[in-house]
Design a protein around this motif. Structure first.
Motif, PDB file in Angstrom:
ATOM      1  N   LEU A 193       0.928  -1.162   0.167  1.00  0.00           N
ATOM      2  CA  LEU A 193      -0.111   0.118   0.144  1.00  0.00           C
ATOM      3  C   LEU A 193       0.871   1.257  -0.043  1.00  0.00           C
ATOM      4  O   LEU A 193       1.964   1.165   0.758  1.00  0.00           O
ATOM      5  CB  LEU A 193      -0.983   0.164   1.314  1.00  0.00           C
ATOM      6  N   ALA A 194       0.541   2.188  -0.815  1.00  0.00           N
ATOM      7  CA  ALA A 194       1.307   3.361  -0.883  1.00  0.00           C
ATOM      8  C   ALA A 194       0.683   4.472  -0.657  1.00  0.00           C
ATOM      9  O   ALA A 194      -0.447   4.599  -1.627  1.00  0.00           O
ATOM     10  CB  ALA A 194       2.294   3.369  -2.237  1.00  0.00           C
ATOM     11  N   ALA A 195       1.021   5.467   0.211  1.00  0.00           N
ATOM     12  CA  ALA A 195       0.110   6.953   0.260  1.00  0.00           C
ATOM     13  C   ALA A 195       1.338   7.894  -0.119  1.00  0.00           C
ATOM     14  O   ALA A 195       2.308   7.849   0.643  1.00  0.00           O
ATOM     15  CB  ALA A 195      -0.502   7.166   1.693  1.00  0.00           C
ATOM     16  N   ILE A 196       0.957   8.587  -1.240  1.00  0.00           N
ATOM     17  CA  ILE A 196       2.199   9.235  -1.818  1.00  0.00           C
ATOM     18  C   ILE A 196       1.376  10.495  -2.021  1.00  0.00           C
ATOM     19  O   ILE A 196       0.438  10.881  -2.859  1.00  0.00           O
ATOM     20  CB  ILE A 196       2.486   8.928  -3.259  1.00  0.00           C
ATOM     21  N   THR A 254       1.376  10.503   7.920  1.00  0.00           N
ATOM     22  CA  THR A 254       2.210   9.874   8.889  1.00  0.00           C
ATOM     23  C   THR A 254       1.107   9.276   9.915  1.00  0.00           C
ATOM     24  O   THR A 254       1.098   8.221  10.509  1.00  0.00           O
ATOM     25  CB  THR A 254       3.084  10.716   9.743  1.00  0.00           C
ATOM     26  N   ILE A 255       0.062  10.191  10.091  1.00  0.00           N
ATOM     27  CA  ILE A 255      -0.798   9.593  11.123  1.00  0.00           C
ATOM     28  C   ILE A 255      -1.806   8.555  10.308  1.00  0.00           C
ATOM     29  O   ILE A 255      -2.402   7.476  11.081  1.00  0.00           O
ATOM     30  CB  ILE A 255      -1.961  11.123  11.424  1.00  0.00           C
ATOM     31  N   LEU A 308       7.113   1.924   5.862  1.00  0.00           N
ATOM     32  CA  LEU A 308       8.170   2.695   5.657  1.00  0.00           C
ATOM     33  C   LEU A 308       7.629   3.991   5.578  1.00  0.00           C
ATOM     34  O   LEU A 308       7.124   4.489   4.720  1.00  0.00           O
ATOM     35  CB  LEU A 308       8.793   2.323   4.241  1.00  0.00           C
ATOM     36  N   ASP A 309       8.109   4.957   6.644  1.00  0.00           N
ATOM     37  CA  ASP A 309       7.726   6.480   6.355  1.00  0.00           C
ATOM     38  C   ASP A 309       8.699   7.366   5.815  1.00  0.00           C
ATOM     39  O   ASP A 309       9.776   7.094   5.978  1.00  0.00           O
ATOM     40  CB  ASP A 309       7.467   6.866   7.764  1.00  0.00           C
ATOM     41  N   GLU A 310       8.152   8.014   4.916  1.00  0.00           N
ATOM     42  CA  GLU A 310       8.904   9.122   4.068  1.00  0.00           C
ATOM     43  C   GLU A 310       9.865   8.101   3.073  1.00  0.00           C
ATOM     44  O   GLU A 310      11.023   8.138   2.946  1.00  0.00           O
ATOM     45  CB  GLU A 310      10.003   9.981   4.827  1.00  0.00           C
ATOM     46  N   ALA A 311       9.172   7.008   2.587  1.00  0.00           N
ATOM     47  CA  ALA A 311       9.747   6.053   1.962  1.00  0.00           C
ATOM     48  C   ALA A 311      10.649   6.341   0.603  1.00  0.00           C
ATOM     49  O   ALA A 311      11.732   5.918   0.158  1.00  0.00           O
ATOM     50  CB  ALA A 311       8.848   4.892   1.420  1.00  0.00           C
ATOM     51  N   THR A 340       4.593   5.406   3.027  1.00  0.00           N
ATOM     52  CA  THR A 340       3.888   6.930   3.023  1.00  0.00           C
ATOM     53  C   THR A 340       4.879   7.586   2.912  1.00  0.00           C
ATOM     54  O   THR A 340       6.169   7.581   3.426  1.00  0.00           O
ATOM     55  CB  THR A 340       3.169   7.156   4.596  1.00  0.00           C
ATOM     56  N   THR A 341       4.689   8.914   1.866  1.00  0.00           N
ATOM     57  CA  THR A 341       5.884   9.352   1.462  1.00  0.00           C
ATOM     58  C   THR A 341       5.385  10.704   0.556  1.00  0.00           C
ATOM     59  O   THR A 341       4.010  10.793  -0.099  1.00  0.00           O
ATOM     60  CB  THR A 341       6.924   8.762   0.615  1.00  0.00           C
ATOM     61  N   THR A 342       6.228  11.838   0.460  1.00  0.00           N
ATOM     62  CA  THR A 342       5.973  12.725  -0.336  1.00  0.00           C
ATOM     63  C   THR A 342       6.773  12.591  -1.515  1.00  0.00           C
ATOM     64  O   THR A 342       7.411  11.507  -1.380  1.00  0.00           O
ATOM     65  CB  THR A 342       6.722  14.096   0.340  1.00  0.00           C
TER      66      THR A 342
END
Length: 168
Positions: free
Chosen positions: A6-9, A17-18, A109-112, A137-139
């Motif tokens: 799963l990716a939240a970009i 992050t939350i 992985l935060d800020e992947a 999760t990342t920008t």
């Protein structure tokens, strides 16, 4: 929750992050007693972002778990967070070899996008033994491997990607 990855970009300050806190919490309750992993790109980022939070709008991971009744206990020497629902290894992806060893039910992985392809591949290895799940999760940063290995494969190979703007 069906995808392997799963990716939240999303944009800066968009709540990624939350989202990671919520994912970890919900997965731990769905699979109690399992072992989990959380990594930031570096240990200084782990100290700023997760332990404690540098964002006044977001609690630290420890405070978040307290707020949802997990009774966390953090062992700083080992960087392990123990809760009523399992333990969480907290680490850094700047040396992907340090991520080896544990079979994990899930890895966040935060800020992947600031991590190497090897860190991503290592996290996949760690969750594969238990048919676990990986959350990124990342920008969008430079979008190298994040683009070729994740974003361009969304909807295939067990990869799901969600994107949104900061203001959303």
């Amino acid at each position: 929750f069906q995808a392997r990855v799963l990716a939240a970009i999303a944009g800066t300050g968009g709540g990624k992050t939350i989202l990671g806190y919520w994912w970890l919490h919900s997965r731990m309750e769905a699979y109690p007693g399992q072992t989990w992993g959380v990594a930031e790109p570096t240990y200084p980022m782990l100290a700023k972002v997760i332990l404690p939070s540098s964002d006044p709008e977001r609690p630290s991971l420890l405070d978040y778990f307290k707020s949802v009744g997990h009774h966390p206990e953090y062992h700083a020497v080992d960087r392990i967070l123990f809760t009523d629902f399992g333990k969480v290894y907290l680490g850094s992806a700047d040396n992907p070899d340090s991520m080896q060893g544990a079979a994990l039910r899930g890895y966040w992985l935060d800020e992947a996008g600031l991590m190497s392809l090897l860190a991503y591949e290592t996290a996949l290895q760690r969750v594969s033994m238990l048919s676990g799940q990986l959350l990124l999760t990342t920008t969008p940063y430079n979008m190298g491997w994040l683009r070729t290995e994740v974003a361009e494969k969304a909807g295939t190979e067990g990869i799901a990607v969600e994107s949104w703007r900061s203001i959303d």
